[in-house]
Design an enzyme around this catalytic site. Structure first.
Site, PDB file in Angstrom:
ATOM      1  N   GLN A   2     -16.745 -11.751  -6.150  1.00  0.00           N
ATOM      2  CA  GLN A   2     -17.778 -11.138  -4.710  1.00  0.00           C
ATOM      3  C   GLN A   2     -19.282 -10.979  -5.385  1.00  0.00           C
ATOM      4  O   GLN A   2     -20.026 -11.294  -4.538  1.00  0.00           O
ATOM      5  CB  GLN A   2     -16.958  -9.866  -3.937  1.00  0.00           C
TER       6      GLN A   2
ATOM      7  N   ARG B 231     -17.487   0.126 -11.538  1.00  0.00           N
ATOM      8  CA  ARG B 231     -16.355  -0.052 -10.830  1.00  0.00           C
ATOM      9  C   ARG B 231     -16.354  -1.824 -11.379  1.00  0.00           C
ATOM     10  O   ARG B 231     -16.622  -2.443 -10.197  1.00  0.00           O
ATOM     11  CB  ARG B 231     -15.285  -0.199  -9.733  1.00  0.00           C
TER      12      ARG B 231
ATOM     13  N   HIS C   7      -8.565  -8.515  -8.141  1.00  0.00           N
ATOM     14  CA  HIS C   7      -8.795  -8.811  -7.423  1.00  0.00           C
ATOM     15  C   HIS C   7      -8.955  -9.280  -6.392  1.00  0.00           C
ATOM     16  O   HIS C   7     -10.032 -10.319  -5.536  1.00  0.00           O
ATOM     17  CB  HIS C   7     -10.547  -7.763  -7.280  1.00  0.00           C
TER      18      HIS C   7
ATOM     19  N   ASN D   5      -5.734  -4.974  -7.005  1.00  0.00           N
ATOM     20  CA  ASN D   5      -6.040  -4.353  -5.733  1.00  0.00           C
ATOM     21  C   ASN D   5      -5.661  -4.421  -4.504  1.00  0.00           C
ATOM     22  O   ASN D   5      -5.575  -5.325  -4.545  1.00  0.00           O
ATOM     23  CB  ASN D   5      -7.555  -4.540  -6.016  1.00  0.00           C
ATOM     24  N   GLU D   6      -5.427  -3.718  -4.076  1.00  0.00           N
ATOM     25  CA  GLU D   6      -5.081  -3.868  -2.254  1.00  0.00           C
ATOM     26  C   GLU D   6      -4.213  -4.416  -2.632  1.00  0.00           C
ATOM     27  O   GLU D   6      -4.264  -5.656  -1.890  1.00  0.00           O
ATOM     28  CB  GLU D   6      -6.273  -3.943  -1.320  1.00  0.00           C
TER      29      GLU D   6
ATOM     30  N   ASN E  15      -8.710   3.469  -1.851  1.00  0.00           N
ATOM     31  CA  ASN E  15      -9.571   2.318  -0.796  1.00  0.00           C
ATOM     32  C   ASN E  15      -9.453   2.594   0.024  1.00  0.00           C
ATOM     33  O   ASN E  15      -8.646   2.489   0.914  1.00  0.00           O
ATOM     34  CB  ASN E  15      -9.456   0.956  -1.694  1.00  0.00           C
TER      35      ASN E  15
ATOM     36  N   TYR F 122     -11.637   3.490   3.998  1.00  0.00           N
ATOM     37  CA  TYR F 122     -12.470   2.627   5.046  1.00  0.00           C
ATOM     38  C   TYR F 122     -12.435   2.856   6.346  1.00  0.00           C
ATOM     39  O   TYR F 122     -13.344   3.621   6.829  1.00  0.00           O
ATOM     40  CB  TYR F 122     -12.674   1.130   5.159  1.00  0.00           C
TER      41      TYR F 122
ATOM     42  N   GLU G 243     -12.946   2.930  -3.976  1.00  0.00           N
ATOM     43  CA  GLU G 243     -13.826   1.807  -2.892  1.00  0.00           C
ATOM     44  C   GLU G 243     -13.883   3.073  -1.604  1.00  0.00           C
ATOM     45  O   GLU G 243     -12.946   3.527  -0.623  1.00  0.00           O
ATOM     46  CB  GLU G 243     -13.400   0.858  -1.660  1.00  0.00           C
TER      47      GLU G 243
ATOM     48  N   TRP H 174     -18.342   1.055  -2.409  1.00  0.00           N
ATOM     49  CA  TRP H 174     -18.363  -0.560  -2.172  1.00  0.00           C
ATOM     50  C   TRP H 174     -19.697  -0.544  -1.202  1.00  0.00           C
ATOM     51  O   TRP H 174     -19.695   0.166   0.147  1.00  0.00           O
ATOM     52  CB  TRP H 174     -16.952  -0.894  -1.430  1.00  0.00           C
TER      53      TRP H 174
ATOM     54  N   GLU I 189     -18.323 -11.424   1.092  1.00  0.00           N
ATOM     55  CA  GLU I 189     -17.623 -10.591   2.135  1.00  0.00           C
ATOM     56  C   GLU I 189     -15.940 -11.420   2.124  1.00  0.00           C
ATOM     57  O   GLU I 189     -15.727 -11.058   3.507  1.00  0.00           O
ATOM     58  CB  GLU I 189     -17.936  -9.806   2.755  1.00  0.00           C
ATOM     59  N   TRP I 190     -15.549 -12.580   1.413  1.00  0.00           N
ATOM     60  CA  TRP I 190     -14.431 -12.438   2.212  1.00  0.00           C
ATOM     61  C   TRP I 190     -14.372 -13.605   3.274  1.00  0.00           C
ATOM     62  O   TRP I 190     -15.220 -14.380   3.178  1.00  0.00           O
ATOM     63  CB  TRP I 190     -12.832 -11.546   2.155  1.00  0.00           C
TER      64      TRP I 190
END
Ligand code: GBH
Length: 471
Positions: free
Chosen positions: A16, A73, A118, A162-163, A305, A307, A373, A417, A424-425
């Site tokens: 990213q 991180r 990630h 990650n995730e 994480n 959100y 995050e 984050w 952003e993907w």
């Protein structure tokens, strides 16, 4: 009040921010491939340059210092270190880059937290089946050991993956992330399984070979919304919310923290739905084999994480299809009182984090928790004075304080984050999560502090000294 050693951080990930996608011998990753295909990312954008952190690391360091972070991180690009994914060939330029990042952080009194993976698998490994292939676990273990050996004298906080839920589902079932597969109802479970095997292998390697000398801590970062029943008293809605928690957080947290196996709620939902359609559920959600290192107990802390939140009832469509959504049988709705941030999926629900933290304490045996995050996105016209995001951070951090003091959750740190706007993907650069704005039209990729960054820095300086209360 926060504990004096509370970690105040911000997070980023390699693909990213780094750019330098072909620089100095880096191999391609699945995100290089994916973002170069037409129609995958908003505006056909890609991370070829991104924030150009590969060349502008010193600028990132200035941002980190300006915020007064105690922790930063970052993730390592596997293909920058090992261009074909294996230790047969090490890219020394990649090693030098991360050595400098880590050394500079430590010289600035900032502790690095390093994520090994990630979302950016080396393309060479995808070509051999990627995360669907059982052999990936030992390849990941070799990569992890290489990193422990190379950087572990200085890095004491590690995240393996990650995730995994997002990699598995969004990458292999929804096809919205790399590698862009839409293999409904099978691939995601297999990928999740291999990610757990890979994580466990790496944790065991650290535990036996590196921990005695390096004395660090290793976990995996799990994403979850807070899910609650649409109607508090309705048994069906309660069960649907439990299914959502099981399929998102429990999928990975149960094997690692509770039983060494998937949550019973998940297994039985998959079995029931499979049977309805004439399949065998056991062929879809794999079982752990005794030949693999045990998954249970392979986390030294709980990395979360968070959100957003959802209200849940049974349903969600596609009942006749073999897919995760049908297995999950949960329709998610937003409460109309929740403000929406810049992206449609992110409703701002700070107290959902407090509830999720309490759930984690009660369900996973009161672990030490790091919030790895949490953030708020901005879209549309750029606003440097982003009051709404400031409020989000202030409210969220105050919910974390309540979780610690009123619910007794052992929260040890909080990472915003993200340090700066980045790729952003699938949304490309159209969605901005940064504490610093990055001007992507400017070849210097100038970083500018948002109001929310300024306010986060104030919060940090207030609590770092450990003296005052949150007003
Ligand atoms: C994190 O995932 C990632 O770790 C980080 O890299 C990313 O930049 C950050 O979130 C912000 O998005 O498009 O409607 O299908 C958070 C969990 C899971 C949230 C996938 C968005 C896609 C919703 N994400 N989800 S949708």
């Amino acid at each position: 009040m926060f504990p004096p050693d509370f970690a105040w951080g911000a997070a980023t990930s390699a693909y990213q921010i780094e750019g330098g996608w072909q620089a100095d011998g880096k191999g391609p990753s699945i995100w290089d491939t994916f973002s170069h295909e037409k129609g995958r990312v908003f505006g056909d954008q890609n991370g070829d340059v991104a924030c150009n952190s590969y060349e502008l690391w010193e600028k990132d360091l200035e941002c980190i210092q300006q915020l007064g972070l105690t922790h930063y991180r970052l993730s390592l690009s596997w293909a920058r270190l090992l261009p074909d994914g294996t230790t047969r060939h090490v890219n020394q330029k990649g090693v030098q880059y991360y050595n400098k990042v880590i050394d500079d952080l430590l010289a600035s009194n900032v502790s690095p937290m390093v994520t090994l993976y990630h979302f950016d698998l080396p393309q060479a490994l995808q070509d051999q089946g990627g995360w669907k292939s059982p052999g990936i676990a030992s390849l990941f273990d070799s990569y992890a050991q290489f990193c422990f050996q190379t950087f572990g004298d200085r890095v004491k906080l590690w995240i393996t993956i990650n995730e995994p839920q997002v990699c598995a589902k969004v990458g292999h079932e929804d096809g919205i992330h790399a590698p862009g597969l839409k293999e409904k109802g099978t691939a995601a479970y297999l990928v999740g399984h291999n990610m757990l095997r890979a994580h466990a292998a790496a944790w065991h390697s650290y535990n036996s070979l590196y921990r005695p000398e390096q004395k660090g801590a290793v976990s995996l970062a799990l994403n979850s919304d807070w899910y609650e029943p649409l109607n508090q008293g309705c048994t069906e809605d309660i069960a649907a919310a439990e299914r959502d928690l099981a399929f998102t957080l429990g999928w990975f947290a149960w094997p690692v923290f509770v039983t060494g196996d998937y949550p019973e709620i998940m297994r039985s939902a998959i079995n029931t739905q499979s049977k309805k359609l004439g399949y065998n559920g056991a062929c879809r959600l794999p079982s752990f084999s005794n030949d693999d290192p045990a998954v249970l107990g392979t986390a030294d802390f709980f990395a979360l994480n968070y959100y957003t939140s959802r209200k849940v009832k049974p349903g969600g469509g596609c009942e006749q299809m073999l897919c995760m959504k049908a297995d999950q049988d949960a329709e998610e709705v937003l409460d109309s009182s929740w403000p929406i941030s810049g992206v449609s999926w992110l409703a701002v629900v700070p107290d959902g984090l407090r509830k999720l933290l309490k759930y984690i304490k009660d369900t996973f045996n009161d672990p030490a928790v790091l919030i790895t995050e949490n953030g708020f996105s901005q879209v549309g016209p750029l606003q440097i004075e982003d009051a709404q995001r400031s409020v989000h951070y202030k409210d969220t951090i105050s919910e974390v304080a309540k979780a610690i003091h009123e619910d007794g959750v052992n929260v040890r740190g909080y990472f915003a984050w993200s340090l700066m706007d980045n790729f952003e993907w699938a949304d490309g650069f159209s969605v901005r999560f940064g504490l610093f704005h990055v001007d992507f039209a400017d070849s210097k990729r100038t970083r500018t502090l948002y109001q929310s960054g300024r306010d986060y820095a104030k919060i940090i300086s207030k609590y770092k000294s450990g003296q005052s209360k949150l007003e």
